[in-house]
Scaffold this motif. Structure first.
Motif, mmCIF file in Angstrom:
data_model
loop_
_atom_site.group_PDB
_atom_site.id
_atom_site.type_symbol
_atom_site.label_atom_id
_atom_site.label_comp_id
_atom_site.label_asym_id
_atom_site.label_seq_id
_atom_site.Cartn_x
_atom_site.Cartn_y
_atom_site.Cartn_z
ATOM 1 N N SER A 1 -21.415 -26.108 -127.527
ATOM 2 C CA SER A 1 -21.295 -24.708 -127.939
ATOM 3 C C SER A 1 -19.967 -24.098 -127.508
ATOM 4 O O SER A 1 -19.461 -23.179 -128.145
ATOM 5 N N SER A 2 -19.403 -24.620 -126.422
ATOM 6 C CA SER A 2 -18.147 -24.066 -125.921
ATOM 7 C C SER A 2 -16.928 -24.871 -126.345
ATOM 8 O O SER A 2 -15.793 -24.452 -126.103
ATOM 9 N N LEU A 3 -17.151 -26.000 -126.995
ATOM 10 C CA LEU A 3 -16.051 -26.913 -127.311
ATOM 11 C C LEU A 3 -15.064 -26.281 -128.289
ATOM 12 O O LEU A 3 -13.874 -26.120 -127.988
ATOM 13 N N TYR A 4 -15.539 -25.891 -129.465
ATOM 14 C CA TYR A 4 -14.659 -25.328 -130.493
ATOM 15 C C TYR A 4 -14.147 -23.959 -130.089
ATOM 16 O O TYR A 4 -12.980 -23.623 -130.294
ATOM 17 N N LEU B 1 -20.132 -21.694 -138.164
ATOM 18 C CA LEU B 1 -21.025 -22.014 -139.278
ATOM 19 C C LEU B 1 -21.199 -23.531 -139.439
ATOM 20 O O LEU B 1 -22.305 -24.017 -139.713
ATOM 21 N N ALA B 2 -20.100 -24.252 -139.281
ATOM 22 C CA ALA B 2 -20.173 -25.713 -139.412
ATOM 23 C C ALA B 2 -21.042 -26.324 -138.320
ATOM 24 O O ALA B 2 -21.817 -27.257 -138.574
ATOM 25 N N THR B 3 -20.914 -25.802 -137.097
ATOM 26 C CA THR B 3 -21.727 -26.314 -135.998
ATOM 27 C C THR B 3 -23.203 -26.044 -136.236
ATOM 28 O O THR B 3 -24.059 -26.897 -135.994
ATOM 29 N N LEU B 4 -23.521 -24.836 -136.719
ATOM 30 C CA LEU B 4 -24.910 -24.500 -137.035
ATOM 31 C C LEU B 4 -25.473 -25.431 -138.112
ATOM 32 O O LEU B 4 -26.615 -25.882 -138.028
ATOM 33 N N THR B 5 -24.658 -25.726 -139.114
ATOM 34 C CA THR B 5 -25.117 -26.536 -140.248
ATOM 35 C C THR B 5 -25.278 -28.004 -139.889
ATOM 36 O O THR B 5 -26.268 -28.648 -140.250
ATOM 37 N N PHE B 6 -24.309 -28.532 -139.185
ATOM 38 C CA PHE B 6 -24.286 -29.975 -138.926
ATOM 39 C C PHE B 6 -24.619 -30.319 -137.479
ATOM 40 O O PHE B 6 -24.246 -31.389 -136.997
ATOM 41 N N ALA B 7 -25.316 -29.424 -136.781
ATOM 42 C CA ALA B 7 -25.611 -29.628 -135.360
ATOM 43 C C ALA B 7 -26.276 -30.973 -135.055
ATOM 44 O O ALA B 7 -25.847 -31.671 -134.126
ATOM 45 N N LEU C 1 -26.100 -33.818 -136.637
ATOM 46 C CA LEU C 1 -25.097 -34.867 -136.818
ATOM 47 C C LEU C 1 -24.066 -34.814 -135.696
ATOM 48 O O LEU C 1 -23.659 -35.848 -135.156
ATOM 49 N N VAL C 2 -23.646 -33.595 -135.344
ATOM 50 C CA VAL C 2 -22.655 -33.420 -134.270
ATOM 51 C C VAL C 2 -23.195 -33.975 -132.959
ATOM 52 O O VAL C 2 -22.490 -34.680 -132.229
ATOM 53 N N PHE D 1 -30.376 -37.392 -127.498
ATOM 54 C CA PHE D 1 -29.945 -36.030 -127.207
ATOM 55 C C PHE D 1 -30.293 -35.049 -128.335
ATOM 56 O O PHE D 1 -29.987 -33.860 -128.227
ATOM 57 N N ILE D 2 -30.928 -35.510 -129.409
ATOM 58 C CA ILE D 2 -31.243 -34.647 -130.547
ATOM 59 C C ILE D 2 -32.065 -33.411 -130.154
ATOM 60 O O ILE D 2 -31.878 -32.334 -130.738
ATOM 61 N N PRO D 3 -32.966 -33.492 -129.158
ATOM 62 C CA PRO D 3 -33.701 -32.283 -128.757
ATOM 63 C C PRO D 3 -32.796 -31.124 -128.316
ATOM 64 O O PRO D 3 -33.264 -29.978 -128.270
#
Length: 506
Positions: free
Chosen positions: A274-277, A323-329, A331-332, A341-343
């Motif tokens: 969450s803090s990376l980008y 928005l990209a992080t929310l959409t592809f979380a 996969l990220v 770590f998917i949970p």
């Protein structure tokens, strides 16, 4: 009117330039981080990753206390000295800073060694981690010295050097430390963290040594006198930083006690992503926006204008990534970590909402520091940290691990409203019409992207959210172009061509 428009374009352009410089280095750091984090996640698993996070939280708390905020206050002191143009004053400030960070680093190291057993029991409920904690104390000395060198470079606004040392530190830290985890597993965490600290101090020294300083003689008495200026503001930074570090530490302890070490690893992974980008935008604020705001702090109108400009650029750069992080979380998370770590997805979604508010609120927070209102800054940070801890306790009780993400979002709802009320009372701050428009548009689309997977099947939700990302990205680019003017882009691409050797005569 034309001159005013040109000045506004130049101001927006300066902010975008700083963001681009810091952002370029952060992109490289992110790529290195993907390699490093993926490797660590696969080899260590959530438990080992959580252990590393606990070491970091513990040492961060002790280091913040022992460091007395010298690194942060040093940026302001160096910038003020540089503004006078007095070589003697600049040299005295630099020498004092360098001596002080060595003392505070040694203090942090000694405190950690002396109290390693109780620290181990408090953190892990056992004393078996006492020796690793004692060994890791050296990172506090290395970090303090590195922080002083970075403060010197930042105070002189050598932003390009800051970007370079950030990249080099991450590169060497990754290349040299990954083999340790591969060979030793969890036993390699301690040498891994020490190696990363050593690479940071090496790269910061490399660029700090390039700064020429007038030769002055400064005795112990003079050093102590000069250090008062560092400590007066530094204690405020120390107190607020200590609160934040302590809350992060306590949150992890709460998670361990209620949900176990694996849950700490999931929380740590979500917090990191969450803090990376967003670190690109927030890093730029610390590098360039804060010194600029300090110079204008006595003029409320100009101060408010600069805060609005920084907010606009920050949001326009940040929101496509949000928005990209929310959409592809999912996969990220899979790319950065592993399937186990998917949970962390449920935590990350809520934290990303908080990140949006964080970009909106941080420029207002810098106003208090720029105007020297340290006491007020302390109380706002105390309120925010108390609310965060309370929200986490309630969130975990009612929602489990996902509650930590909801708590983060709740924190920044509170913080944004609080900072707006405080700063508007001090400077008469109001968001500009440009920002109100941007905030309204972005709030709608972020809410839509957040809710889409809840109400629609996976594939339709992914398709619609991807279309939203493309549309919002185009909107952001168009808005930035309008704010900075076409000349900024012409100059940017010319410099890019020059750096790639494309404009050289044949």
């Amino acid at each position: 009117m034309k001159d005013e428009t040109s000045q506004n374009n130049n101001s927006y352009g300066q902010i975008l330039k700083s963001t681009t410089l810091v952002g370029g280095s952060q992109v490289i750091n992110i790529l290195l981080g993907i390699v490093r984090t993926k490797f660590l996640a696969v080899l260590l698993g959530p438990g080992g990753f959580g252990l590393m996070g606990m070491y970091g939280a513990l040492l961060g708390t002790v280091g913040t206390f022992a460091g007395m905020g010298i690194g942060s206050s040093g940026v302001r002191q160096i910038a003020e000295a540089a503004g006078t143009g007095d070589g003697q004053k600049i040299a005295r400030t630099i020498i004092t800073l360098r001596r002080t960070v060595i003392v505070t680093g040694l203090l942090g190291m000694l405190l950690t060694i002396i109290f390693c057993v109780p620290l181990s029991k408090l953190t892990f409920g056992t004393d078996k981690y006492a020796i690793p904690i004692a060994v890791l104390s050296v990172t506090l000395l290395l970090g303090s010295i590195s922080g002083g060198q970075t403060a010197l470079i930042q105070g002189l606004r050598r932003i390009a050097d800051i970007a370079r040392l950030s990249v080099l530190g991450a590169f060497f830290g990754t290349v040299l430390s990954i083999p340790m985890i591969y060979l030793w597993g969890k036993e390699g965490i301690v040498p891994f963290l020490i190696t990363v600290s050593a690479m940071t101090i090496l790269t910061s020294w490399w660029y700090a040594r390039k700064i020429s300083v007038v030769k002055v003689t400064l005795g112990l008495k003079e050093t102590l006198q000069e250090a008062k200026g560092l400590l007066s503001l530094g204690l405020v930074f120390m107190a607020t930083g200590l609160m934040t570090a302590a809350v992060m530490y306590l949150i992890r302890i709460i998670i361990i006690r209620k949900l176990g070490m694996d849950s700490v690893g999931l929380y740590q992974s979500a917090a990191t992503l969450s803090s990376l980008y967003i670190g690109v935008i927030l890093g730029a604020m610390g590098m360039d926006f804060y010194p600029r705001l300090t110079a204008l702090a006595k003029d409320n109108e100009k101060c408010n204008q600069l805060v609005n400009e920084q907010t606009a650029v920050g949001l326009l750069v940040a929101v496509p990534g949000i928005l990209a992080t929310l959409t592809f979380a999912p996969l990220v998370i899979h790319v950065f970590y592993a399937a186990s770590f998917i949970p962390a997805y449920d935590i990350l979604r809520w934290q990303i909402l908080g990140v949006f508010l964080r970009v909106m609120s941080w420029p207002m927070g810098f106003t208090l520091l720029a105007q020297g209102k340290g006491t007020l800054y302390f109380w706002t940070e105390l309120s925010a940290n108390a609310v965060h801890l309370l929200f986490v306790l309630v969130g975990i009780t009612y929602f489990g691990l996902k509650g930590t993400g909801i708590a983060f979002f709740g924190l920044y709802v509170f913080y944004t409203l609080m900072m707006f009320a405080v700063v508007s009372n001090i400077t008469g701050f109001r968001w500009s019409a440009v920002n109100l428009n941007i905030i309204t548009v972005f709030s709608f689309f972020i809410a839509a992207v957040f809710l889409m997977p809840i109400f629609l099947p996976k594939n339709p939700a992914l398709a619609i959210n991807s279309a939203i990302i493309l549309g919002v990205s185009a909107y952001c680019l168009r808005k930035i172009y309008h704010l900075v003017g076409p000349q900024w882009f012409i100059d940017f691409f010319n410099k890019l061509k020059n750096s790639m050797g494309l404009n050289k005569a044949k």
